[in-house]
Design a protein around this motif. Structure first.
Motif, PDB file in Angstrom:
ATOM      1  N   LEU A  95       0.831  -1.205   0.000  1.00  0.00           N
ATOM      2  CA  LEU A  95       0.000   0.000   0.000  1.00  0.00           C
ATOM      3  C   LEU A  95       0.868   1.258   0.000  1.00  0.00           C
ATOM      4  CD1 LEU A  95      -2.864  -1.095   2.424  1.00  0.00           C
ATOM      5  CD2 LEU A  95      -3.013  -0.737  -0.053  1.00  0.00           C
ATOM      6  N   GLN A  96       1.981   1.231   0.716  1.00  0.00           N
ATOM      7  CA  GLN A  96       2.902   2.370   0.717  1.00  0.00           C
ATOM      8  C   GLN A  96       3.523   2.555  -0.668  1.00  0.00           C
ATOM      9  OE1 GLN A  96       3.455   4.696   3.159  1.00  0.00           O
ATOM     10  NE2 GLN A  96       4.541   5.709   1.493  1.00  0.00           N
ATOM     11  N   LYS A  97       3.887   1.437  -1.305  1.00  0.00           N
ATOM     12  CA  LYS A  97       4.437   1.514  -2.660  1.00  0.00           C
ATOM     13  C   LYS A  97       3.407   2.043  -3.642  1.00  0.00           C
ATOM     14  CE  LYS A  97       7.916  -2.147  -2.253  1.00  0.00           C
ATOM     15  NZ  LYS A  97       8.353  -3.461  -2.762  1.00  0.00           N
ATOM     16  N   ILE A  98       2.153   1.637  -3.473  1.00  0.00           N
ATOM     17  CA  ILE A  98       1.081   2.141  -4.336  1.00  0.00           C
ATOM     18  C   ILE A  98       0.927   3.651  -4.147  1.00  0.00           C
ATOM     19  CG2 ILE A  98      -1.431   2.125  -4.691  1.00  0.00           C
ATOM     20  CD1 ILE A  98      -1.303  -0.934  -4.155  1.00  0.00           C
ATOM     21  N   ASP A  99       0.935   4.088  -2.891  1.00  0.00           N
ATOM     22  CA  ASP A  99       0.843   5.530  -2.617  1.00  0.00           C
ATOM     23  C   ASP A  99       2.005   6.292  -3.247  1.00  0.00           C
ATOM     24  OD1 ASP A  99      -1.519   5.236  -1.216  1.00  0.00           O
ATOM     25  OD2 ASP A  99      -0.559   5.262   0.764  1.00  0.00           O
ATOM     26  N   ASP A 100       3.214   5.747  -3.124  1.00  0.00           N
ATOM     27  CA  ASP A 100       4.383   6.398  -3.715  1.00  0.00           C
ATOM     28  C   ASP A 100       4.262   6.467  -5.235  1.00  0.00           C
ATOM     29  OD1 ASP A 100       5.440   6.727  -1.188  1.00  0.00           O
ATOM     30  OD2 ASP A 100       6.821   5.022  -1.340  1.00  0.00           O
ATOM     31  N   ALA A 101       3.787   5.386  -5.845  1.00  0.00           N
ATOM     32  CA  ALA A 101       3.607   5.371  -7.299  1.00  0.00           C
ATOM     33  C   ALA A 101       2.577   6.418  -7.719  1.00  0.00           C
ATOM     34  CB  ALA A 101       3.191   3.984  -7.769  1.00  0.00           C
ATOM     35  N   LEU A 102       1.513   6.561  -6.934  1.00  0.00           N
ATOM     36  CA  LEU A 102       0.516   7.589  -7.238  1.00  0.00           C
ATOM     37  C   LEU A 102       1.110   8.988  -7.094  1.00  0.00           C
ATOM     38  CD1 LEU A 102      -2.673   6.124  -5.506  1.00  0.00           C
ATOM     39  CD2 LEU A 102      -2.335   6.491  -7.958  1.00  0.00           C
ATOM     40  N   ASP A 103       1.877   9.197  -6.042  1.00  0.00           N
ATOM     41  CA  ASP A 103       2.514  10.497  -5.822  1.00  0.00           C
ATOM     42  C   ASP A 103       3.429  10.874  -6.983  1.00  0.00           C
ATOM     43  OD1 ASP A 103       1.201  10.751  -3.423  1.00  0.00           O
ATOM     44  OD2 ASP A 103       2.932  10.146  -2.195  1.00  0.00           O
ATOM     45  N   HIS A 104       4.117   9.879  -7.546  1.00  0.00           N
ATOM     46  CA  HIS A 104       5.044  10.126  -8.648  1.00  0.00           C
ATOM     47  C   HIS A 104       4.378   9.967 -10.019  1.00  0.00           C
ATOM     48  CE1 HIS A 104       7.894   9.203  -5.327  1.00  0.00           C
ATOM     49  NE2 HIS A 104       8.518  10.249  -5.862  1.00  0.00           N
ATOM     50  N   ARG A 105       3.076   9.709 -10.012  1.00  0.00           N
ATOM     51  CA  ARG A 105       2.282   9.538 -11.240  1.00  0.00           C
ATOM     52  C   ARG A 105       2.897   8.481 -12.169  1.00  0.00           C
ATOM     53  NH1 ARG A 105      -1.325  14.012 -11.395  1.00  0.00           N
ATOM     54  NH2 ARG A 105      -0.646  15.657  -9.987  1.00  0.00           N
ATOM     55  N   ASP A 106       3.346   7.386 -11.534  1.00  0.00           N
ATOM     56  CA  ASP A 106       3.958   6.291 -12.293  1.00  0.00           C
ATOM     57  C   ASP A 106       2.920   5.186 -12.480  1.00  0.00           C
ATOM     58  OD1 ASP A 106       5.429   4.145 -13.273  1.00  0.00           O
ATOM     59  OD2 ASP A 106       7.200   4.664 -12.086  1.00  0.00           O
ATOM     60  N   HIS A 107       2.287   5.219 -13.643  1.00  0.00           N
ATOM     61  CA  HIS A 107       1.196   4.294 -13.922  1.00  0.00           C
ATOM     62  C   HIS A 107       1.689   2.837 -13.952  1.00  0.00           C
ATOM     63  CE1 HIS A 107      -2.589   2.830 -15.445  1.00  0.00           C
ATOM     64  NE2 HIS A 107      -1.977   2.272 -16.479  1.00  0.00           N
ATOM     65  N   THR A 108       2.888   2.611 -14.474  1.00  0.00           N
ATOM     66  CA  THR A 108       3.419   1.251 -14.585  1.00  0.00           C
ATOM     67  C   THR A 108       3.633   0.626 -13.208  1.00  0.00           C
ATOM     68  OG1 THR A 108       4.537   1.890 -16.620  1.00  0.00           O
ATOM     69  CG2 THR A 108       5.265  -0.153 -15.568  1.00  0.00           C
ATOM     70  N   LEU A 109       4.305   1.367 -12.320  1.00  0.00           N
ATOM     71  CA  LEU A 109       4.527   0.845 -10.961  1.00  0.00           C
ATOM     72  C   LEU A 109       3.209   0.678 -10.214  1.00  0.00           C
ATOM     73  CD1 LEU A 109       7.736   2.640  -9.642  1.00  0.00           C
ATOM     74  CD2 LEU A 109       7.434   0.223 -10.189  1.00  0.00           C
ATOM     75  N   PHE A 110       2.314   1.645 -10.404  1.00  0.00           N
ATOM     76  CA  PHE A 110       1.005   1.550  -9.758  1.00  0.00           C
ATOM     77  C   PHE A 110       0.307   0.257 -10.158  1.00  0.00           C
ATOM     78  CE2 PHE A 110      -3.600   2.216 -10.057  1.00  0.00           C
ATOM     79  CZ  PHE A 110      -3.893   2.463  -8.725  1.00  0.00           C
ATOM     80  N   SER A 111       0.274  -0.029 -11.443  1.00  0.00           N
ATOM     81  CA  SER A 111      -0.375  -1.248 -11.929  1.00  0.00           C
ATOM     82  C   SER A 111       0.312  -2.505 -11.398  1.00  0.00           C
ATOM     83  CB  SER A 111      -0.366  -1.281 -13.459  1.00  0.00           C
ATOM     84  OG  SER A 111      -1.151  -0.239 -13.961  1.00  0.00           O
ATOM     85  N   THR A 112       1.644  -2.474 -11.394  1.00  0.00           N
ATOM     86  CA  THR A 112       2.409  -3.626 -10.892  1.00  0.00           C
ATOM     87  C   THR A 112       2.087  -3.898  -9.426  1.00  0.00           C
ATOM     88  OG1 THR A 112       4.199  -3.156 -12.433  1.00  0.00           O
ATOM     89  CG2 THR A 112       4.721  -4.558 -10.536  1.00  0.00           C
ATOM     90  N   TYR A 113       2.120  -2.854  -8.620  1.00  0.00           N
ATOM     91  CA  TYR A 113       1.868  -3.031  -7.181  1.00  0.00           C
ATOM     92  C   TYR A 113       0.421  -3.420  -6.906  1.00  0.00           C
ATOM     93  CZ  TYR A 113       6.436  -0.854  -6.530  1.00  0.00           C
ATOM     94  OH  TYR A 113       7.768  -0.555  -6.562  1.00  0.00           O
ATOM     95  N   CYS A 114      -0.501  -2.895  -7.690  1.00  0.00           N
ATOM     96  CA  CYS A 114      -1.904  -3.286  -7.515  1.00  0.00           C
ATOM     97  C   CYS A 114      -2.101  -4.767  -7.840  1.00  0.00           C
ATOM     98  CB  CYS A 114      -2.809  -2.433  -8.397  1.00  0.00           C
ATOM     99  SG  CYS A 114      -3.059  -0.768  -7.752  1.00  0.00           S
ATOM    100  N   GLN A 115      -1.444  -5.236  -8.883  1.00  0.00           N
ATOM    101  CA  GLN A 115      -1.537  -6.659  -9.224  1.00  0.00           C
ATOM    102  C   GLN A 115      -0.929  -7.527  -8.108  1.00  0.00           C
ATOM    103  OE1 GLN A 115      -3.202  -8.221 -11.652  1.00  0.00           O
ATOM    104  NE2 GLN A 115      -3.994  -6.169 -12.067  1.00  0.00           N
ATOM    105  N   GLU A 116       0.183  -7.071  -7.543  1.00  0.00           N
ATOM    106  CA  GLU A 116       0.794  -7.810  -6.432  1.00  0.00           C
ATOM    107  C   GLU A 116      -0.146  -7.864  -5.236  1.00  0.00           C
ATOM    108  OE1 GLU A 116       4.755  -6.576  -5.344  1.00  0.00           O
ATOM    109  OE2 GLU A 116       5.335  -6.384  -7.447  1.00  0.00           O
ATOM    110  N   LEU A 117      -0.819  -6.747  -4.966  1.00  0.00           N
ATOM    111  CA  LEU A 117      -1.773  -6.706  -3.859  1.00  0.00           C
ATOM    112  C   LEU A 117      -2.958  -7.641  -4.116  1.00  0.00           C
ATOM    113  CD1 LEU A 117      -2.541  -5.453  -1.137  1.00  0.00           C
ATOM    114  CD2 LEU A 117      -3.656  -3.601  -2.406  1.00  0.00           C
TER     115      LEU A 117
END
Length: 79
Positions: free
Chosen positions: A48-70
């Protein structure tokens, strides 16, 4: 005097040993469940922290990756 036990005494002792083994098994099972839950919560918090960080940095790729992991983590642990 002989130290021989009667059949009844031996059966009582066996019953007590079986009960002690069952109690030990159940205690170990509870401890394992608590540890697994703690690990799950820690992994979820990290993701969840990684997802928040990805959102803060507007990194769609990391956001998607971390959401899939979750999602996979939730499926794995039935949450």
């Amino acid at each position: 005097m002989n130290n021989e036990q009667s059949y009844t005494e031996m059966m009582k002792a066996t019953s007590k040993n079986k009960q002690a083994a069952t109690d030990t098994f159940m205690l170990e099972l509870y401890v394992d469940m608590i540890l697994q839950e703690a690990l799950l919560k820690a992994q979820k918090e990290k993701l969840l922290q990684k997802i928040d960080d990805a959102l803060d940095h507007r990194d769609h790729t990391l956001f998607s990756t971390y959401c899939q992991e979750l999602i996979q983590l939730n499926k794995k642990f039935g949450a």
